[in-house]
Design an enzyme around this catalytic site. Structure first.
Site, PDB file in Angstrom:
ATOM      1  N   ASP A 163       0.813  -1.214   0.000  1.00 34.60           N
ATOM      2  CA  ASP A 163       0.000   0.000   0.000  1.00 34.60           C
ATOM      3  C   ASP A 163       0.850   1.269   0.000  1.00 34.60           C
ATOM      4  O   ASP A 163       0.694   2.139  -0.864  1.00 34.60           O
ATOM      5  CB  ASP A 163      -0.914   0.026   1.231  1.00 34.60           C
ATOM      6  N   PHE A 164       1.738   1.363   0.974  1.00 37.31           N
ATOM      7  CA  PHE A 164       2.427   2.631   1.180  1.00 37.31           C
ATOM      8  C   PHE A 164       3.749   2.752   0.417  1.00 37.31           C
ATOM      9  O   PHE A 164       4.012   3.783  -0.196  1.00 37.31           O
ATOM     10  CB  PHE A 164       2.649   2.861   2.676  1.00 37.31           C
TER      11      PHE A 164
END
Length: 309
Positions: A163-164
């Site tokens: 995700d990040f």
């Protein structure tokens, strides 16, 4: 002056990676306006990545909403699109429409899977993207557990990697490069980012190193920096739930570690680089760290005896 001062960003609200890309832009000086969905009863957005941003609520499915976005597009430099493929096009806000309105616009499109692959329209989460990328297979210990004498499955590392790092951070990098290119060309472009390719790219070094003996050529949890090496892992202290992270790969740092622990090569019987001694070193370190609290170990390793190297 910050690097992105005077850059205007329109962030269409999404989950995790899109807002993180917007946060990175805002932290570096960009003026970020987040477009939230209209919630019944003025429900606050659950997004926690709102630092430095402004926000408006727009019904993108209404003609008035899409018209507002089109008017805003004339005045912004970057649009962050966190939706699955085809969503913006259905709203009449696809790149072909928006780039006609503003040829200098950078459209950053962030998806989980590749936009042109068989999973293009499939929903997913960080763990799914890690699995498809192959990176998940590298994570976690490989200690064999009875009764089947097989290792536990790979360990989910939260949603930080796909995700990040592979998503939001890689998307931010693409936006920065597109802004740099626009200085020369005067034109915007579409930046395509997806979490599968992003996190796979992050694992470039381990993949290449898998062909180098002694680095990543063994099963997960048995390599130099994934927990296999006894002087590059985490140990529990005397107080339950308190740990010390050990990363003493270089000889001088290993020597400092041994001084702090009160151990030497004679305690495990041979060269620390010989993998045959790794299990004995691991057991010895494990027992030794459990003889003191973390506070006591912190005082030892903050002292001059282990820093003189």
């Amino acid at each position: 002056m910050r690097a992105l001062d005077n850059i205007r960003v329109l962030e269409l609200a999404g989950l995790a990676p899109g807002p993180f890309a917007g946060l990175l832009l805002a932290d570096n000086g960009a003026d970020v306006l987040r477009v939230d969905r209209v919630q019944p009863g003025h429900t606050p957005s659950p997004d926690v990545l709102i630092r430095g941003k402004s926000s408006i609520c727009v019904d993108l499915k209404s003609p008035a909403g899409t018209q507002l976005i089109q008017r805003l597009i004339s005045h912004v430099d970057v649009l962050i699109d966190p939706f699955r493929p085809g969503v913006l096009e259905k709203l009449g806000l696809g790149p072909d429409v928006l780039l006609k309105i503003n040829p200098r616009l950078i459209i950053a499109r962030l998806t989980g899977f590749r936009r042109d692959g068989k999973y293009a329209t499939m929903a997913g989460h960080d763990l799914n993207y890690l699995a498809v990328s192959g990176v998940l297979s590298m994570l976690g210990p490989s200690v064999r557990i009875p009764p089947l004498n097989r290792p536990l499955p790979p360990s989910p590392p939260g949603n930080i990697l796909a995700d990040f790092a592979g998503g939001g951070l890689v998307c931010f990098m693409g936006i920065a490069l597109a802004l740099f290119a626009r200085v020369t060309t005067g034109k915007g472009q579409v930046v395509e980012a997806n979490m599968v390719d992003g996190v796979s790219y992050l694992a470039t070094a381990p993949r290449i190193s898998s062909k180098i003996p002694g680095q990543w050529d063994r099963p997960r949890g048995e390599n130099l920096v994934d927990g296999g090496c006894p002087y590059y892992r985490v140990y529990e202290c005397k107080d339950a739930g308190q740990y010390m992270a050990v990363a003493s790969l270089e000889p001088k740092f290993f020597q400092a570690l041994c001084i702090g622990l009160g151990l030497s090569e004679k305690d495990w019987g041979g060269d620390r680089e010989n993998r045959e001694f790794w299990p004995a070193i691991h057991v010895l370190f494990e027992k030794t760290f459990r003889t003191k609290t973390r506070k006591e170990w912190e005082q030892i390793f903050d002292g001059p005896a282990v820093h003189r190297f």
